[in-house]
Scaffold this motif. Structure first.
Motif, PDB file in Angstrom:
ATOM      1  N   LEU A 208       0.856  -1.176   0.000  1.00  0.00           N
ATOM      2  CA  LEU A 208       0.000   0.000   0.000  1.00  0.00           C
ATOM      3  C   LEU A 208       0.896   1.230   0.000  1.00  0.00           C
ATOM      4  CD1 LEU A 208      -2.442  -1.266   2.769  1.00  0.00           C
ATOM      5  CD2 LEU A 208      -2.642  -1.581   0.292  1.00  0.00           C
ATOM      6  N   VAL A 209       0.655   2.150  -0.931  1.00  0.00           N
ATOM      7  CA  VAL A 209       1.593   3.240  -1.194  1.00  0.00           C
ATOM      8  C   VAL A 209       0.866   4.577  -1.184  1.00  0.00           C
ATOM      9  CG1 VAL A 209       3.248   4.168  -2.861  1.00  0.00           C
ATOM     10  CG2 VAL A 209       2.921   1.698  -2.687  1.00  0.00           C
ATOM     11  N   TRP A 210       1.451   5.554  -0.507  1.00  0.00           N
ATOM     12  CA  TRP A 210       0.989   6.938  -0.613  1.00  0.00           C
ATOM     13  C   TRP A 210       2.172   7.800  -1.035  1.00  0.00           C
ATOM     14  CZ3 TRP A 210       2.314  11.349   2.489  1.00  0.00           C
ATOM     15  CH2 TRP A 210       1.605  12.507   2.125  1.00  0.00           C
ATOM     16  N   ARG A 211       1.940   8.606  -2.076  1.00  0.00           N
ATOM     17  CA  ARG A 211       3.017   9.434  -2.614  1.00  0.00           C
ATOM     18  C   ARG A 211       3.040  10.782  -1.906  1.00  0.00           C
ATOM     19  NH1 ARG A 211       4.324  10.235  -9.048  1.00  0.00           N
ATOM     20  NH2 ARG A 211       6.489  10.937  -8.759  1.00  0.00           N
ATOM     21  N   ALA A 212       4.150  11.065  -1.220  1.00  0.00           N
ATOM     22  CA  ALA A 212       4.283  12.321  -0.486  1.00  0.00           C
ATOM     23  C   ALA A 212       4.861  13.430  -1.355  1.00  0.00           C
ATOM     24  CB  ALA A 212       5.168  12.120   0.744  1.00  0.00           C
ATOM     25  N   SER A 213       5.744  13.073  -2.283  1.00  0.00           N
ATOM     26  CA  SER A 213       6.351  14.046  -3.192  1.00  0.00           C
ATOM     27  C   SER A 213       6.850  13.287  -4.411  1.00  0.00           C
ATOM     28  CB  SER A 213       7.490  14.808  -2.509  1.00  0.00           C
ATOM     29  OG  SER A 213       8.588  13.950  -2.257  1.00  0.00           O
ATOM     30  N   GLU A 214       7.606  13.954  -5.256  1.00  0.00           N
ATOM     31  CA  GLU A 214       8.046  13.347  -6.511  1.00  0.00           C
ATOM     32  C   GLU A 214       8.793  12.038  -6.291  1.00  0.00           C
ATOM     33  OE1 GLU A 214      10.805  14.454 -10.431  1.00  0.00           O
ATOM     34  OE2 GLU A 214      10.337  15.992  -8.926  1.00  0.00           O
ATOM     35  N   THR A 215       9.637  11.974  -5.263  1.00  0.00           N
ATOM     36  CA  THR A 215      10.459  10.777  -5.045  1.00  0.00           C
ATOM     37  C   THR A 215      10.334  10.211  -3.635  1.00  0.00           C
ATOM     38  OG1 THR A 215      12.377  12.154  -4.470  1.00  0.00           O
ATOM     39  CG2 THR A 215      12.164  11.482  -6.784  1.00  0.00           C
ATOM     40  N   VAL A 216       9.361  10.663  -2.864  1.00  0.00           N
ATOM     41  CA  VAL A 216       9.187  10.194  -1.494  1.00  0.00           C
ATOM     42  C   VAL A 216       7.820   9.527  -1.359  1.00  0.00           C
ATOM     43  CG1 VAL A 216       9.061  10.826   0.942  1.00  0.00           C
ATOM     44  CG2 VAL A 216      10.700  11.975  -0.564  1.00  0.00           C
ATOM     45  N   PHE A 217       7.827   8.323  -0.798  1.00  0.00           N
ATOM     46  CA  PHE A 217       6.603   7.545  -0.643  1.00  0.00           C
ATOM     47  C   PHE A 217       6.527   6.998   0.786  1.00  0.00           C
ATOM     48  CE2 PHE A 217       7.834   7.443  -5.041  1.00  0.00           C
ATOM     49  CZ  PHE A 217       6.647   7.530  -5.760  1.00  0.00           C
ATOM     50  N   HIS A 218       5.319   6.834   1.271  1.00  0.00           N
ATOM     51  CA  HIS A 218       5.055   6.115   2.516  1.00  0.00           C
ATOM     52  C   HIS A 218       4.359   4.804   2.144  1.00  0.00           C
ATOM     53  CE1 HIS A 218       5.864   9.374   5.538  1.00  0.00           C
ATOM     54  NE2 HIS A 218       5.854  10.061   4.412  1.00  0.00           N
ATOM     55  N   VAL A 219       4.799   3.709   2.733  1.00  0.00           N
ATOM     56  CA  VAL A 219       4.282   2.403   2.336  1.00  0.00           C
ATOM     57  C   VAL A 219       3.954   1.551   3.553  1.00  0.00           C
ATOM     58  CG1 VAL A 219       5.565   2.425   0.162  1.00  0.00           C
ATOM     59  CG2 VAL A 219       6.595   1.360   2.162  1.00  0.00           C
ATOM     60  N   ARG A 220       3.019   0.625   3.360  1.00  0.00           N
ATOM     61  CA  ARG A 220       2.696  -0.394   4.369  1.00  0.00           C
ATOM     62  C   ARG A 220       2.483  -1.710   3.650  1.00  0.00           C
ATOM     63  NH1 ARG A 220      -1.501   1.859   8.865  1.00  0.00           N
ATOM     64  NH2 ARG A 220      -0.528   0.129  10.011  1.00  0.00           N
ATOM     65  N   ASP A 221       2.797  -2.822   4.321  1.00  0.00           N
ATOM     66  CA  ASP A 221       2.726  -4.134   3.689  1.00  0.00           C
ATOM     67  C   ASP A 221       2.027  -5.158   4.571  1.00  0.00           C
ATOM     68  OD1 ASP A 221       4.614  -4.623   1.024  1.00  0.00           O
ATOM     69  OD2 ASP A 221       5.120  -2.832   2.158  1.00  0.00           O
ATOM     70  N   PRO A 222       0.710  -5.336   4.417  1.00  0.00           N
ATOM     71  CA  PRO A 222       0.052  -6.470   5.071  1.00  0.00           C
ATOM     72  C   PRO A 222       0.702  -7.785   4.634  1.00  0.00           C
ATOM     73  CG  PRO A 222      -1.575  -4.927   4.222  1.00  0.00           C
ATOM     74  CD  PRO A 222      -0.244  -4.484   3.691  1.00  0.00           C
ATOM     75  N   PHE A 223       0.916  -8.697   5.606  1.00  0.00           N
ATOM     76  CA  PHE A 223       1.627  -9.950   5.327  1.00  0.00           C
ATOM     77  C   PHE A 223       0.948 -11.114   6.040  1.00  0.00           C
ATOM     78  CE2 PHE A 223       5.881 -12.330   6.019  1.00  0.00           C
ATOM     79  CZ  PHE A 223       5.744 -13.034   4.825  1.00  0.00           C
ATOM     80  N   PRO A 224      -0.357 -11.296   5.869  1.00  0.00           N
ATOM     81  CA  PRO A 224      -1.033 -12.374   6.588  1.00  0.00           C
ATOM     82  C   PRO A 224      -0.589 -13.769   6.174  1.00  0.00           C
ATOM     83  CG  PRO A 224      -2.510 -11.402   4.959  1.00  0.00           C
ATOM     84  CD  PRO A 224      -1.299 -10.527   5.025  1.00  0.00           C
TER      85      PRO A 224
END
Length: 293
Positions: A208-224
């Protein structure tokens, strides 16, 4: 593992953070020569980390003698083909023992070279892995609908600039873009439903990705499928996403991306993703440190 073989030493390292309380922890077993598959799985399950890494002798002719190994990865539930954070953790552990330099790992996903460098000022080690060649494929509408239902995400919460797709750079990840940081932060999903979908699509995580700027992203990874709700920092998914972002035209063919992960879990980490023009492979780098268990 037979009864007359001594128990292996299990090291505890975190990757993508210099703080033992940050990043993603992994078990590292530098000599797993006396372990069979069931013993490796039992150790990984006992540790409870998203993955643990197990080193044995390399295939003949692989890399520099003494700096090449076979590397396997086990979650608490099963073996996985590739794990970026456990690769970084292992490379840091080896770098502390045999010095910085080039390492070569034979993994189930393919050969993965890793460069370990030392900061001349602080002495901190950084590991940079080079992924296997990536590829991607579209996700079917029915599978996307099932993923959104399991996540309890309305379709309007997706970022239209990040086309949903399945990306691979050693393991398969479903990439979904979140329209807002708030959407990314509010993660509460149906564990069993998402697990079933991931098994059917042979996914390692959902990124799961949210783009904060041109080259910066915040991510999360569910791993059930690995037996944990969420992976705190996911190097394999970072590599897959970097290649996918380049393919979509979200970033330039030659780019350095910063991925922030683990903040919502209270284990912040930072992954650096480097794309090189003319080279399809992706480089993922980060620091790491030992956890005193």
């Amino acid at each position: 593992m037979t009864n007359d073989v001594p128990a292996p030493q299990v090291l505890h390292y975190t990757a993508f953070s210099s703080d033992p309380a940050g990043g993603n922890p992994a078990g590292v077993i530098l000599d797993a020569s006396g372990l069979d598959d069931s013993a490796m799985l039992a150790i990984a399950a006992g540790l409870g980390y998203s993955e643990s890494a197990f080193l044995t002798a390399p295939p003949q002719g692989l890399g520099e003698p003494g700096r090449a190994f076979t590397l396997r990865f086990f979650s608490p539930k099963a073996e996985v083909p590739f794990c970026g954070h456990a690769t970084v953790a292992t490379a840091i552990a080896l770098g502390e023992r045999i010095g910085p330099g080039e390492l070569t790992f034979a993994t189930p996903a393919g050969t993965v070279p890793v460069a370990v460098t030392e900061d001349p000022a602080s002495g901190a080690l950084r590991a940079t892995l080079t992924s296997v060649e990536p590829h991607s494929e579209p996700v079917k509408d029915k599978d996307l609908a099932e993923a959104l239902a399991a996540l309890d995400w309305p379709a309007d919460d997706l970022d239209p600039a990040i086309t949903p797709g399945i990306a691979f750079a050693g393991a398969r990840h479903l990439v979904l873009g979140a329209a807002t940081r708030e959407r990314l932060a509010a993660l509460s999903y149906d564990f069993d439903r998402l697990t079933a979908l991931m098994h059917r699509l042979d996914l390692t995580t959902v990124q799961l990705v949210w783009r904060a700027s041109e080259t910066v992203f915040h991510v999360r990874d569910p791993f059930p499928v690995g037996g944990v709700v969420e992976d705190p920092a996911t190097g394999a998914a970072a590599a897959a996403f970097g290649a996918y972002a380049r393919e979509l035209g979200l970033v330039a063919p030659e780019s350095v991306l910063t991925l922030h992960q683990g903040e919502d879990l209270g284990r912040p980490g930072e992954l650096t993703v480097t794309l090189r023009a003319g080279d399809p492979r992706v480089r993922v780098s980060g620091v790491g440190t030992r956890i005193e268990a």
